[in-house]
Write a protein that holds these residues in place. Structure first.
Motif, PDB file in Angstrom:
ATOM      1  N   VAL A 188       0.835  -1.201   0.000  1.00  0.00           N
ATOM      2  CA  VAL A 188       0.000   0.000   0.000  1.00  0.00           C
ATOM      3  C   VAL A 188       0.867   1.247   0.000  1.00  0.00           C
ATOM      4  O   VAL A 188       0.616   2.201  -0.756  1.00  0.00           O
ATOM      5  CB  VAL A 188      -0.941  -0.002   1.222  1.00  0.00           C
ATOM      6  N   GLN A 189       1.899   1.281   0.822  1.00  0.00           N
ATOM      7  CA  GLN A 189       2.783   2.443   0.900  1.00  0.00           C
ATOM      8  C   GLN A 189       3.405   2.773  -0.455  1.00  0.00           C
ATOM      9  O   GLN A 189       3.554   3.942  -0.821  1.00  0.00           O
ATOM     10  CB  GLN A 189       3.903   2.186   1.919  1.00  0.00           C
ATOM     11  N   GLN A 190       3.753   1.735  -1.201  1.00  0.00           N
ATOM     12  CA  GLN A 190       4.433   1.929  -2.474  1.00  0.00           C
ATOM     13  C   GLN A 190       3.474   2.099  -3.647  1.00  0.00           C
ATOM     14  O   GLN A 190       3.905   2.266  -4.787  1.00  0.00           O
ATOM     15  CB  GLN A 190       5.360   0.735  -2.741  1.00  0.00           C
ATOM     16  N   GLY A 191       2.176   2.068  -3.358  1.00  0.00           N
ATOM     17  CA  GLY A 191       1.185   2.259  -4.412  1.00  0.00           C
ATOM     18  C   GLY A 191       1.128   1.125  -5.407  1.00  0.00           C
ATOM     19  O   GLY A 191       0.782   1.328  -6.580  1.00  0.00           O
ATOM     20  N   ALA A 245      -5.306   0.045   3.320  1.00  0.00           N
ATOM     21  CA  ALA A 245      -5.340   1.240   2.478  1.00  0.00           C
ATOM     22  C   ALA A 245      -6.202   2.329   3.109  1.00  0.00           C
ATOM     23  O   ALA A 245      -5.830   3.520   3.105  1.00  0.00           O
ATOM     24  CB  ALA A 245      -5.854   0.881   1.086  1.00  0.00           C
ATOM     25  N   LYS A 250      -4.668   5.651   1.539  1.00  0.00           N
ATOM     26  CA  LYS A 250      -4.120   5.350   0.216  1.00  0.00           C
ATOM     27  C   LYS A 250      -5.156   4.589  -0.604  1.00  0.00           C
ATOM     28  O   LYS A 250      -6.086   3.987  -0.060  1.00  0.00           O
ATOM     29  CB  LYS A 250      -2.868   4.485   0.349  1.00  0.00           C
TER      30      LYS A 250
END
Length: 315
Positions: A188-191, A245, A250
């Motif tokens: 999630v952090q890295q999309g 997310a 995100k």
């Protein structure tokens, strides 16, 4: 009541919390490990260094020992179980083996409801004594069958008063050597999209506090046999991803795996793979709901991962 307790293992993951909780209750605790993982228990515990897979060494170390309660967190195969039987039979009041939801893995898609303890007839499980259970290259693929056959050996023999804890997937903010929940948060952090199976089956979870609470309960109770340990409320891999997310603000990107792809996410199953906890409830234990703790755990792990990354940048 003060008890003399042995923990085989106890220096990793929720085992450390189990040791601390037992000490806080005033019990005398001995940990038996190979001595390769340091601990911070100081003089509060007795330490025995032994390879639990070395039958001769186990007999030597425990020749004169007896315990009110043994927690065996390192019983991974029928060979391990056979050693435990020969070493501890007649010497322990209660033997609690850490087993796993994975004992049910071969039933995924064949039982269309939450899995119950009696879905596995341990008396009918065949034991493969010739399989190379201790080959480290086969550890991952042998895990589920090894735990199932270990349970079966203990039950079929009958010399030990055995409880086997079929533990759901354990989620933790720190010390989780599997890194599975952390992999979701990093995705999630890295999309990045979560790779998932089309079926998106739901599975069962526990947090560390809950599993330790349940282990303490099982150690103090008087029932025998297998019992499922899982919090109320199962989740699929996409639902876990979407939950993370949402907490991190995100987008929840999802990608259904194509035929033949093998790079799927942890906890991702083509069919539901959850456990029924009716037996535990009938014995007097009530589990919390996954919703009660999951969001806080996600934020705690997210903060921990950010702190580790920041520290690495300035190291």
């Amino acid at each position: 009541m003060h008890k003399n307790i042995l923990i085989i293992g106890g220096t990793r993951f929720f085992g450390k919390q189990l040791v601390r909780r037992l000490l806080a209750k005033g019990h005398s605790v001995t940990i038996a490990t190979r001595g390769q993982t340091p601990d911070d228990f100081g003089d509060a515990v007795q330490r025995l260094h032994v390879d639990r897979r070395d039958e001769t060494a186990m007999h030597v170390v425990f020749a004169q020992a007896s315990y009110d309660l043994v927690y065996d967190q390192m019983c991974y195969s029928p060979l391990d179980a056979a050693i435990a039987l020969d070493v501890f039979a007649g010497k322990v009041g209660r033997y609690v083996m850490s087993s796993t939801i994975e004992t049910y893995r071969h039933l995924i898609g064949n039982v269309n409801r939450p899995l119950r303890e009696d879905d596995l007839d341990l008396s009918q499980v065949s034991i493969n004594w010739q399989y190379p259970w201790h080959d480290p290259a086969l550890a991952d693929i042998s895990y589920a069958s090894g735990k199932l056959q270990a349970e079966a050996v203990l039950l079929q023999d009958g010399r030990l008063p055995v409880v086997s804890l079929r533990i759901a997937h354990v989620l933790a903010a720190q010390d989780d050597f599997t890194g599975r929940l952390a992999s979701y948060i990093r995705t999630v952090q890295q999309g990045l999209p979560l790779h998932r199976l089309a079926g998106a089956g739901r599975t069962s979870f526990l947090n560390v506090d809950e599993i330790v609470d349940a282990m303490l309960w099982a150690g103090e109770a008087d029932f025998l046999g297998p019992v499922n340990l899982a919090c109320e409320g199962s989740l699929s891999a996409p639902q876990l991803h979407e939950r993370i997310a949402h907490q991190l603000g995100k987008p929840a990107l999802l990608r259904v795996s194509e035929n033949g792809e093998t790079e799927n996410s942890p906890f991702d199953y083509a069919h539901d793979y959850a456990m029924d906890t009716a037996r535990a409830r009938s014995l007097g234990y009530e589990f919390s709901a996954t919703d009660d703790w999951l969001d806080k755990l996600i934020l705690d792990l997210h903060a921990h991962l950010q702190a580790v990354e920041t520290e690495a940048q300035y190291a």
